[in-house]
Design a protein around this motif. Structure first.
Motif, PDB file in Angstrom:
ATOM      1  N   ALA A 807      -3.697  -9.265  11.904  1.00  0.00           N
ATOM      2  CA  ALA A 807      -4.896 -10.067  12.186  1.00  0.00           C
ATOM      3  C   ALA A 807      -6.133  -9.340  11.664  1.00  0.00           C
ATOM      4  CB  ALA A 807      -5.008 -10.321  13.687  1.00  0.00           C
ATOM      5  N   ALA A 808      -6.190  -8.028  11.831  1.00  0.00           N
ATOM      6  CA  ALA A 808      -7.322  -7.251  11.312  1.00  0.00           C
ATOM      7  C   ALA A 808      -7.370  -7.326   9.801  1.00  0.00           C
ATOM      8  CB  ALA A 808      -7.205  -5.798  11.769  1.00  0.00           C
ATOM      9  N   ARG A 809      -6.219  -7.281   9.189  1.00  0.00           N
ATOM     10  CA  ARG A 809      -6.185  -7.367   7.719  1.00  0.00           C
ATOM     11  C   ARG A 809      -6.720  -8.726   7.251  1.00  0.00           C
ATOM     12  NH1 ARG A 809      -1.641  -3.959   5.667  1.00  0.00           N
ATOM     13  NH2 ARG A 809      -1.223  -5.591   4.129  1.00  0.00           N
ATOM     14  N   LEU A 810      -6.558  -9.747   8.105  1.00  0.00           N
ATOM     15  CA  LEU A 810      -7.050 -11.088   7.757  1.00  0.00           C
ATOM     16  C   LEU A 810      -8.492 -11.303   8.208  1.00  0.00           C
ATOM     17  CD1 LEU A 810      -3.843 -13.089   8.656  1.00  0.00           C
ATOM     18  CD2 LEU A 810      -4.847 -12.916   6.372  1.00  0.00           C
ATOM     19  N   GLY A 811      -9.115 -10.280   8.813  1.00  0.00           N
ATOM     20  CA  GLY A 811     -10.504 -10.409   9.249  1.00  0.00           C
ATOM     21  C   GLY A 811     -10.658 -10.996  10.633  1.00  0.00           C
ATOM     22  N   GLU A 812      -9.574 -11.218  11.382  1.00  0.00           N
ATOM     23  CA  GLU A 812      -9.641 -11.769  12.739  1.00  0.00           C
ATOM     24  C   GLU A 812      -9.753 -10.597  13.724  1.00  0.00           C
ATOM     25  OE1 GLU A 812      -6.194 -14.247  13.212  1.00  0.00           O
ATOM     26  OE2 GLU A 812      -6.547 -15.315  11.327  1.00  0.00           O
ATOM     27  N   PHE A 813     -10.932  -9.966  13.767  1.00  0.00           N
ATOM     28  CA  PHE A 813     -11.066  -8.688  14.452  1.00  0.00           C
ATOM     29  C   PHE A 813     -11.007  -8.811  15.968  1.00  0.00           C
ATOM     30  CE2 PHE A 813     -13.289  -8.007  10.322  1.00  0.00           C
ATOM     31  CZ  PHE A 813     -12.379  -7.131   9.796  1.00  0.00           C
ATOM     32  N   ASP A 814     -11.542  -9.887  16.533  1.00  0.00           N
ATOM     33  CA  ASP A 814     -11.472 -10.030  17.995  1.00  0.00           C
ATOM     34  C   ASP A 814     -10.021 -10.174  18.446  1.00  0.00           C
ATOM     35  OD1 ASP A 814     -14.213  -9.842  18.196  1.00  0.00           O
ATOM     36  OD2 ASP A 814     -14.538 -12.019  18.169  1.00  0.00           O
ATOM     37  N   THR A 815      -9.278 -11.021  17.750  1.00  0.00           N
ATOM     38  CA  THR A 815      -7.854 -11.180  18.068  1.00  0.00           C
ATOM     39  C   THR A 815      -7.125  -9.852  17.885  1.00  0.00           C
ATOM     40  OG1 THR A 815      -7.895 -13.490  17.376  1.00  0.00           O
ATOM     41  CG2 THR A 815      -5.745 -12.397  17.427  1.00  0.00           C
ATOM     42  N   ALA A 816      -7.443  -9.189  16.803  1.00  0.00           N
ATOM     43  CA  ALA A 816      -6.783  -7.914  16.510  1.00  0.00           C
ATOM     44  C   ALA A 816      -7.058  -6.898  17.604  1.00  0.00           C
ATOM     45  CB  ALA A 816      -7.267  -7.382  15.160  1.00  0.00           C
ATOM     46  N   ARG A 817      -8.327  -6.784  18.020  1.00  0.00           N
ATOM     47  CA  ARG A 817      -8.685  -5.778  19.038  1.00  0.00           C
ATOM     48  C   ARG A 817      -8.003  -6.087  20.357  1.00  0.00           C
ATOM     49  NH1 ARG A 817     -13.510  -6.638  18.747  1.00  0.00           N
ATOM     50  NH2 ARG A 817     -14.091  -5.120  17.146  1.00  0.00           N
ATOM     51  N   ASP A 818      -8.011  -7.371  20.754  1.00  0.00           N
ATOM     52  CA  ASP A 818      -7.398  -7.746  22.031  1.00  0.00           C
ATOM     53  C   ASP A 818      -5.909  -7.396  22.050  1.00  0.00           C
ATOM     54  OD1 ASP A 818      -9.827  -8.695  22.847  1.00  0.00           O
ATOM     55  OD2 ASP A 818      -9.379 -10.811  22.437  1.00  0.00           O
ATOM     56  N   HIS A 819      -5.204  -7.685  20.973  1.00  0.00           N
ATOM     57  CA  HIS A 819      -3.770  -7.416  20.930  1.00  0.00           C
ATOM     58  C   HIS A 819      -3.481  -5.910  20.948  1.00  0.00           C
ATOM     59  CE1 HIS A 819      -3.310 -11.672  19.980  1.00  0.00           C
ATOM     60  NE2 HIS A 819      -1.986 -11.522  20.140  1.00  0.00           N
ATOM     61  N   LEU A 845      -8.650   1.121  12.139  1.00  0.00           N
ATOM     62  CA  LEU A 845      -8.942   0.161  11.067  1.00  0.00           C
ATOM     63  C   LEU A 845      -9.935  -0.886  11.546  1.00  0.00           C
ATOM     64  CD1 LEU A 845      -8.353  -1.232   8.313  1.00  0.00           C
ATOM     65  CD2 LEU A 845      -6.491  -2.439   9.480  1.00  0.00           C
ATOM     66  N   ILE A 846      -9.705  -1.424  12.761  1.00  0.00           N
ATOM     67  CA  ILE A 846     -10.584  -2.474  13.297  1.00  0.00           C
ATOM     68  C   ILE A 846     -12.003  -1.950  13.455  1.00  0.00           C
ATOM     69  CG2 ILE A 846     -11.003  -3.933  15.321  1.00  0.00           C
ATOM     70  CD1 ILE A 846      -7.884  -3.894  15.700  1.00  0.00           C
ATOM     71  N   ALA A 847     -12.143  -0.729  14.015  1.00  0.00           N
ATOM     72  CA  ALA A 847     -13.483  -0.165  14.209  1.00  0.00           C
ATOM     73  C   ALA A 847     -14.174   0.047  12.863  1.00  0.00           C
ATOM     74  CB  ALA A 847     -13.374   1.153  14.970  1.00  0.00           C
ATOM     75  N   ASP A 852     -18.127   0.195  13.117  1.00  0.00           N
ATOM     76  CA  ASP A 852     -18.230   1.293  14.088  1.00  0.00           C
ATOM     77  C   ASP A 852     -17.436   2.480  13.545  1.00  0.00           C
ATOM     78  OD1 ASP A 852     -18.507   2.927  16.245  1.00  0.00           O
ATOM     79  OD2 ASP A 852     -17.798   1.478  17.742  1.00  0.00           O
ATOM     80  N   HIS A 853     -18.019   3.185  12.554  1.00  0.00           N
ATOM     81  CA  HIS A 853     -17.279   4.217  11.824  1.00  0.00           C
ATOM     82  C   HIS A 853     -16.966   5.447  12.671  1.00  0.00           C
ATOM     83  CE1 HIS A 853     -18.048   1.678   8.459  1.00  0.00           C
ATOM     84  NE2 HIS A 853     -19.368   1.863   8.507  1.00  0.00           N
ATOM     85  N   GLN A 854     -17.858   5.810  13.582  1.00  0.00           N
ATOM     86  CA  GLN A 854     -17.570   6.974  14.434  1.00  0.00           C
ATOM     87  C   GLN A 854     -16.402   6.683  15.366  1.00  0.00           C
ATOM     88  OE1 GLN A 854     -18.971  10.137  14.165  1.00  0.00           O
ATOM     89  NE2 GLN A 854     -17.148  10.480  15.426  1.00  0.00           N
ATOM     90  N   GLN A 855     -16.348   5.436  15.906  1.00  0.00           N
ATOM     91  CA  GLN A 855     -15.218   5.075  16.750  1.00  0.00           C
ATOM     92  C   GLN A 855     -13.912   5.078  15.936  1.00  0.00           C
ATOM     93  OE1 GLN A 855     -15.183   4.476  20.185  1.00  0.00           O
ATOM     94  NE2 GLN A 855     -12.975   4.629  19.798  1.00  0.00           N
ATOM     95  N   ALA A 856     -14.041   4.654  14.690  1.00  0.00           N
ATOM     96  CA  ALA A 856     -12.868   4.668  13.819  1.00  0.00           C
ATOM     97  C   ALA A 856     -12.354   6.093  13.634  1.00  0.00           C
ATOM     98  CB  ALA A 856     -13.224   4.047  12.468  1.00  0.00           C
ATOM     99  N   VAL A 857     -13.272   7.034  13.379  1.00  0.00           N
ATOM    100  CA  VAL A 857     -12.867   8.432  13.217  1.00  0.00           C
ATOM    101  C   VAL A 857     -12.194   8.947  14.481  1.00  0.00           C
ATOM    102  CG1 VAL A 857     -13.759  10.788  12.972  1.00  0.00           C
ATOM    103  CG2 VAL A 857     -14.556   8.983  11.434  1.00  0.00           C
ATOM    104  N   ASP A 858     -12.781   8.601  15.658  1.00  0.00           N
ATOM    105  CA  ASP A 858     -12.196   9.068  16.919  1.00  0.00           C
ATOM    106  C   ASP A 858     -10.790   8.513  17.100  1.00  0.00           C
ATOM    107  OD1 ASP A 858     -14.570  10.371  17.382  1.00  0.00           O
ATOM    108  OD2 ASP A 858     -15.365   8.853  18.765  1.00  0.00           O
TER     109      ASP A 858
END
Length: 946
Positions: A807-819, A845-847, A852-858
């Motif tokens: 879902a994240a790869r398709l740009g559906e970030f809210d769905t991706a984060r929830d799952h 990846l989602i962050a 939210d690049h710092q969250q991604a790094v974390d």
């Protein structure tokens, strides 16, 4: 403050002129043994043998260490002296040992005397003899002390003989008459002493007395030994009888000048090449020995055909100038197809003949023959080559006692007691390097033919395993068939193997025959182990594998391995692993054919079960969340190798990986379908974590072929699924989808919803590899629905993560984060670190994609920590590839560069060329001083949810 150690009398030590209390005899024996080898490491085992002999106490090392500690205290304060612990033993470090130890001073004076004129020689040897204070090592008992005392007496006797010869040459004959009269009484049958006495009497004007003494000696020799005096003494008698005017001034002087100079070395090997390192080692052994060694001994070991004799002869001929007093050579027939090993008395007799001893003068007893031989070569620069020795018992009577002599011993066994008790330096000979092997072929065939067919030459070197005898046989065959190209010779060797290296009429020109001679001295059990090792799967084997293969107890298995290692048929490598040269292994396999049929078959069944069940145990430790598929019980008496945790399991799998793959191949040949299939299953996680993608593909293709022969129908669906996954990871998309569709069809046919769910997950991954993210998401959702219905929370969490990823790869970030967030809770609750790590990677990846690049790094750092803890190098590489993007977005280019460089290294190690090229492009785009406004053009790597 200095130290002065006395060995040529009672063992003493003086520090700055003060005699120190060394304590009991055993401690003085320790000091004597260390001082005799001052500056050299004396192994602890040899020290204990020297001190206690066969009566070594049970805690011998503790007692030895106690004596060493007391000696250190006694020598405290002496400048330039220290007892140092080195690897495997102790060394007495003394500044200027030739001044601090009387024995070394004695030997140094003798060495300097050899190159001095007669006047100076008399002074030096007089000083040397004066160092003696009675019996050496007085007060010490035991086998070593007695043997050392005897050797030292021989050195003193040789020094006294040399001193008297020199005094005779400078005209002191008259002064020596009384002294020599006493020596003659002490050594009534020693012809060298008798000759000196005759010369002294003649120089003193008492020629008649000299002739009378000769007559009395001759009568006594005839009466007691049944022999006349030797030729040198007879000649001296004749010259006195005829009043030879040159007798008093003849150069060289003494009876010793009449000694025969033996030159027994065979011709140098005509096509000897390479071995520069080994030649240098032999030379260094001689150069570094110095005068403090009784005799310089080098023992060259190695399997049959490896070139031991060639090396010894090549070195000897290169250094003939060092051995002006002669070279002695004997083939001891230690490994011969037609002769028993030569008895030492036969070899000694041959040396005495070569040294010009009259046959009638040779004593009957071996110890007397050896003593006469040592006397004759004492003080002379003689090389002794003892070729093809079988045992130390053959060699020891042939060892000179003089440091002027050098001994080269060749043999297939290590001659451990020669190393331990006589200080021999062991040189284990291995095969030639590829360059040396090519040089040997060029020497035998000519440089032009070899240069004309480099590929064929390389293949010949590889097929012969760089074994010198195999290369020589191959070169001989090529040279005698000039119409054949080297490519044709290589093709024939590739097809026939050992058969072409055999020779029916000339055993010495047959590699199998030469190797067979090493088996003659082995027991039946050891020969059986040798044959079984030839058919064991894998390039090497450890002791637990040998126990499973042979069915022997650990003690008997280790004893058999030691016997084969001693015979140079097996090499022990670090990590307690054993390996055979390819040609030795091939020969061993031919001997296994002569064993009763049930022995090899049973052995292979046992060792295959050992590897399979240990791999099964390792897999359960590494990934306990995997579905439990248990193989059939092992053969009776087979027990898996104990593994205590995941780290030990991964280490064992890494060490035995090549052997496990070979075990599967062997199981295919033998039709052991259960072993074939279960090895593919148990190795799957290890292959995934280490990036062994092609090994995974090969293993599952074999498992798919084996599946129809197994009773459980689910094995076919599982094999198709895992083979499809392996194809997908290697970019074989069409083949992957074909196998996965077959797996799904079989799972539906057998009403197996769990297998359907797992196949849907792999289908999602396969389509994701092609960037068909919508189709991948559809398969992931179907897997999630099936797993929810099955009530499997951990696998449901994996499916949630998969849905989130695509879902994240398709740009559906809210769905991706929830799952993905929904997946984390059960994964942490059920302690599934792999699933938690892959989910954190998805959240990274989602962050990053949502800014939210710092969250991604974390998130990526947390995932990396878990993957590193699991030792999952495959996913470590993926996450390192991913974390570089948010680092770049944050302007942290140094961190991005570090991450991508490590990812690049791992991708290359794992053979992931496409991923490596992508990361290399990202590094190129980043540049040394990258501007944050220019992000690298490639997206994150494809992380594959489990």
């Amino acid at each position: 403050m200095g130290v002065d150690v006395g060995l040529l009398g009672e063992v003493t030590a003086r520090v700055d002129g003060r005699t120190v209390d060394l304590g009991p005899a055993k401690r003085r024996c320790v000091l004597a043994a260390l001082a005799a080898d001052a500056g050299r490491v004396v192994p602890a085992d040899r020290l204990m043998e020297q001190v206690w002999g066969a009566d070594t106490p049970r805690r011998g090392r503790v007692a030895l260490h106690s004596h060493i500690s007391r000696l250190r205290q006694a020598l405290l304060g002496a400048a330039g002296v220290e007892i140092v612990l080195r690897s495997g033993g102790y060394v007495l470090m003394v500044d200027h040992a030739d001044q601090s130890v009387d024995l070394h001073r004695f030997r140094d004076l003798r060495t300097r005397a050899r190159d001095a004129d007669d006047v100076q020689r008399v002074r030096l040897l007089t000083d040397a003899v004066a160092l003696w204070r009675g019996e050496p090592l007085t007060g010490l008992a035991g086998q070593w002390a007695e043997a050392e005392r005897d050797r030292l007496r021989q050195e003193l006797l040789a020094a006294e003989h040399d001193l008297i010869d020199a005094r005779l040459r400078i005209g002191q004959g008259q002064e020596l008459v009384v002294e020599l009269s006493a020596r003659v009484a002490g050594y009534p049958l020693d012809e060298r002493v008798a000759g000196q006495y005759l010369l002294a009497l003649h120089h003193a004007g008492r020629s008649a007395d000299a002739l009378e003494h000769y007559r009395q000696l001759r009568d006594r020799l005839v009466e007691e030994l049944g022999a006349d005096p030797g030729a040198p003494l007879q000649e001296l008698h004749q010259r006195i009888l005829t009043a030879d005017s040159t007798l008093s001034i003849r150069p060289g002087g003494g009876v010793t000048a009449q000694m025969v100079v033996p030159q027994q070395l065979p011709a140098a090997p005509s096509h000897f090449t390479g071995r520069e390192t080994e030649l240098a080692a032999l030379t260094a052994n001689l150069d570094q020995a110095g005068p403090d060694r009784t005799v310089v001994i080098a023992a060259i070991g190695g399997t049959g055909g490896i070139g031991k004799t060639w090396l010894a002869l090549a070195w000897a001929h290169l250094h003939l100038d060092r051995f002006s007093d002669g070279q002695l050579f004997v083939d001891l027939n230690g490994f011969s197809p037609v002769q028993e090993p030569m008895a030492p008395e036969v070899a000694v007799r041959g040396f005495l003949d070569a040294l010009g001893v009259d046959p009638g003068r040779i004593p009957a007893e071996l110890h007397a023959q050896a003593a006469l031989y040592r006397t004759l070569v004492a003080g002379r620069r003689v090389l002794v080559v003892l070729d093809n020795a079988a045992t130390a018992e053959q060699v020891i009577p042939l060892l000179p006692g003089s440091p002027t002599c050098t001994v080269l011993v060749t043999g297939r066994t290590r001659l451990a007691s020669l190393i331990d008790r006589h200080g021999a330096r062991h040189l284990q000979l291995d095969v030639l390097t590829p360059d040396e092997a090519r040089a040997l072929l060029a020497a035998r065939l000519g440089a032009d033919p070899v240069a004309a067919e480099p590929d064929a030459v390389n293949e010949l070197v590889e097929l012969c395993g760089s074994n010198p005898l195999a290369l020589s046989i191959t070169a001989r065959d090529a040279a005698t068939r000039p119409g054949f190209s080297l490519a044709e010779v290589a093709a024939e060797l590739r097809k026939l193997g050992l058969e072409i290296l055999d020779h029916d009429t000339d055993p010495a020109a047959s590699l199998p025959a030469v190797l067979s001679w090493s088996l003659h001295r082995l027991t039946d059990e050891h020969r059986t182990v040798f044959g079984l090792l030839g058919i064991a799967p894998g390039p090497d084997i450890a002791l637990p594998g040998v126990i499973a293969l042979t069915g022997l107890s650990p003690a008997r298995a280790r004893k058999a391995l030691s016997a084969l290692e001693e015979a140079s048929l097996l090499e022990r490598r670090p990590g307690d692993r054993y390996v055979m040269h390819d040609l030795v292994r091939a020969y061993a396999a031919t001997t296994a054919r002569d064993l009763p049929d049930d022995i090899p078959d049973t052995a292979l069944a046992r060792v295959m079960d050992f590897y399979l069940h240990t791999a099964f145990t390792a897999d359960r430790l590494v990934d306990p969340a995997r579905p439990l598929i248990r193989p059939e019980p092992p053969a009776p008496g087979v027990h898996p190798h104990p593994l205590h945790d995941a780290a030990a399991a991964l280490a064992w799998l890494q060490t035995e990986h090549a052997t496990l793959l070979a075990t599967q191949r062997a199981a295919i040949v033998l039709g052991r379908h259960q072993v074939v299939w279960h090895l593919a299953w148990t190795l799957d996680t290890f292959h995934l974590w280490r990036g062994h993608r092609r090994d995974t593909l090969t293993a599952w293709r074999a498992a798919l072929d084996a599946a129809p022969h197994l009773p459980d129908s689910a094995t076919r669906s599982c094999a198709h699924r895992n083979l499809g996954d392996a194809c997908s990871r290697l970019g074989l998309h069409e083949e992957a989808i074909g196998h996965l569709n077959q797996a799904l069809t079989l799972a539906v046919h057998h009403s197996d919803p769990a297998e359907q769910a797992h196949t849907q997950m792999v289908l999602a991954r396969a389509w994701g590899e092609r960037r068909e993210d919508q189709q991948a998401l559809d398969h992931a959702r179907q897997a999630l629905d099936l797993l929810r219905a099955l009530g499997q929370p951990v696998w449901e969490a994996h499916a949630l993560n998969a849905v989130g990823w695509y879902a994240a790869r398709l740009g559906e970030f809210d769905t991706a984060r929830d799952h993905c967030l929904a997946a984390l809770t059960p994964l942490r609750h059920h302690h599934n670190p792999y699933g938690e790590a892959t989910t954190l990677d998805s959240l990274g990846l989602i962050a990053h994609r949502t800014g939210d690049h710092q969250q991604a790094v974390d998130n990526y750092h947390q995932a990396l920590a878990l993957f590193r803890t699991l030792d999952d190098a495959y996913e470590v590489a993926n996450t390192l590839g991913n974390i570089g993007h948010p680092y770049t977005a944050l302007g942290q280019h140094h961190q991005a560069r570090q991450a991508w460089r490590e990812a690049l290294m791992l991708y290359r190690e794992q053979g992931r060329d496409d991923d490596a090229e992508r990361v290399q492009r990202q590094l190129d785009d980043l540049g040394p001083h990258h501007d944050a406004a220019q992000p690298p053009r490639s997206p994150e790597s494809v992380n594959r949810p489990k």
